[in-house]
Design an enzyme around this catalytic site. Structure first.
Site: not given
Length: 428
Positions: A205, A338
């Protein structure tokens, strides 16, 4: 006309070099929408199922040709001729076509790609930015970014158990300023890590993954970077943690390799987190307990829920049925959103709305395996979620979302607000 006339699914690669699904939707008017779906590394067991091929001779079993075939056959046939402006009906058609609770038959990756691409095509036909198509014409809040600057757990190959240590620019006056603050801290942190002779390679990330003595050493290093960048820890830039506790929860114990291999009960782990919150300006903890440790979640919420945002990710998996149970039991005070955990945009928006009605916050989030698709940036603004979690200040798959938010703020001009600490309305 908004009628869907063509759907094309294809296999592309995500930011980790693994296959994922992309979908193009063409409307009778000539408008077109394209969307690509993300994929997670640490996944909740109750997430909607992404369909993988399982052929070990191709991408080590991670191919998505079955999902693509479902897009190009069953899904295409079911959606052909439908009005793309009717997102709820499109998504309900997808859900009924699949016929399973977990979306395992068609694959949540195939269904979400279609859902997102239909929305993009409808927005294109309407001549609207995606966030305006979703959210209407009123004033909107830009989200506070939760920037993952040190990675651990499943996102890195180091000694840290916690998956993410984040900075939150709560004192900035605008999103543009918040992004600059985060970038400056990121670059100072890189210099500090390098000065200690550690690698400045980044994780999935975009955050650093140094081998540090323990979690407090990581927190203290971030605080030093904030200070040396010229900012005040707490008032200007706060901290957040993603424990991803399910990853180190075994036989009723939380075993922390990064803390000398200690095994803690739920109460002991809650006490450790509370100690860190007392010592450091931590205002958000995600998955502070394992997804199946509901008693632990209740302990943690009773102990910290009035002063720290407690975000359920693996706990709730963007699922309104599970979120409703959590609200009724007084567990957590926030939900991570999400889109690929649930598989359609309609269900995503329903989870955000349910959270808000209950006084919970909603944090719109990326996954560790991402693409250049920036839909979640538009969703965060359109729904006034006021928080977004989309990685560090590196890797173009992360910057795609941040740069889209810069464009949105510029387009909104004076009708855009940046909530700062007010985004954490669950702590009032």
């Amino acid at each position: 006309m908004s009628a869907i006339v063509d759907i094309i699914g294809r296999e592309i690669l995500d930011s980790r070099g693994n296959p994922t699904v992309e979908c193009d939707v063409l409307l009778e008017s000539g408008a077109m929408g394209r969307a690509a779906v993300p994929s997670g590394a640490s996944t909740g067991t109750r997430e909607a199922i992404e369909l993988r091929d399982g052929d070990k001779n191709r991408y080590f079993g991670k191919g998505v040709l079955r999902a693509v075939e479902n897009l190009n056959t069953e899904i295409s046939e079911a959606l052909m001729g439908l009005d793309a402006q009717e997102q709820t009906f499109v998504d309900r058609t997808l859900i009924e076509l699949d016929g399973t609770d977990s979306k395992e038959r068609l694959g949540a990756n195939a269904m979400l790609a279609a859902s997102m691409a239909v929305a993009r095509a409808a927005a294109d036909e309407s001549g609207l930015s995606l966030y305006r198509y979703f959210g209407g014409s009123g004033p909107m809040s830009m989200p506070v970014p939760m920037m993952n600057v040190i990675n651990g757990g499943a996102h890195a190959n180091n000694t840290l158990d916690l998956q993410e240590l984040m900075i939150l620019p709560v004192g900035a006056a605008s999103f543009r300023e918040a992004l600059r603050w985060g970038a400056e801290v990121f670059h100072v942190l890189k210099k500090l890590i390098h000065a200690q002779g550690m690698s400045t390679a980044v994780g999935d990330e975009g955050g650093f993954a140094p081998n540090l003595a323990n979690h407090e050493a990581a927190i203290q290093l971030i605080l030093k970077a904030i200070t040396e960048a010229g900012y005040e820890p707490g008032t200007q830039i706060a901290l957040g943690l993603d424990c991803a506790s399910s990853e180190f929860y075994r036989d009723g114990k939380y075993t922390l390799a990064g803390e000398g291999g200690v095994s803690l009960s739920s109460q002991e782990f809650a006490n450790l987190l509370a100690t860190w919150c007392d010592k450091y300006p931590i205002i958000s903890i995600e998955d502070g307990m394992a997804e199946n440790d509901w008693d632990g979640w209740k302990l943690l919420t009773d102990q910290l829920g009035k002063k720290v945002q407690l975000v359920g990710d693996d706990l709730f998996v963007t699922n309104t049925r599970i979120l409703r149970e959590g609200i009724q039991k007084g567990v957590a005070n926030s939900i991570l959103i999400k889109i690929n955990q649930i598989g359609t945009l309609t269900e995503t928006f329903a989870a955000i709305e349910m959270a808000k009605r209950a006084g919970y916050t909603a944090v719109v989030s990326h996954r560790s395996g991402e693409t250049e698709d920036s839909t979640i940036a538009d969703i965060a603004v359109a729904t006034n979620a006021m928080q977004i979690k989309t990685g560090s200040l590196s890797r173009s798959d992360r910057m795609a979302k941040y740069n889209q938010l810069l464009r949105i703020e510029e387009e909104l001009a004076e009708v855009a607000s940046y909530p700062g600490i007010e985004a954490f309305y669950n702590l009032r």
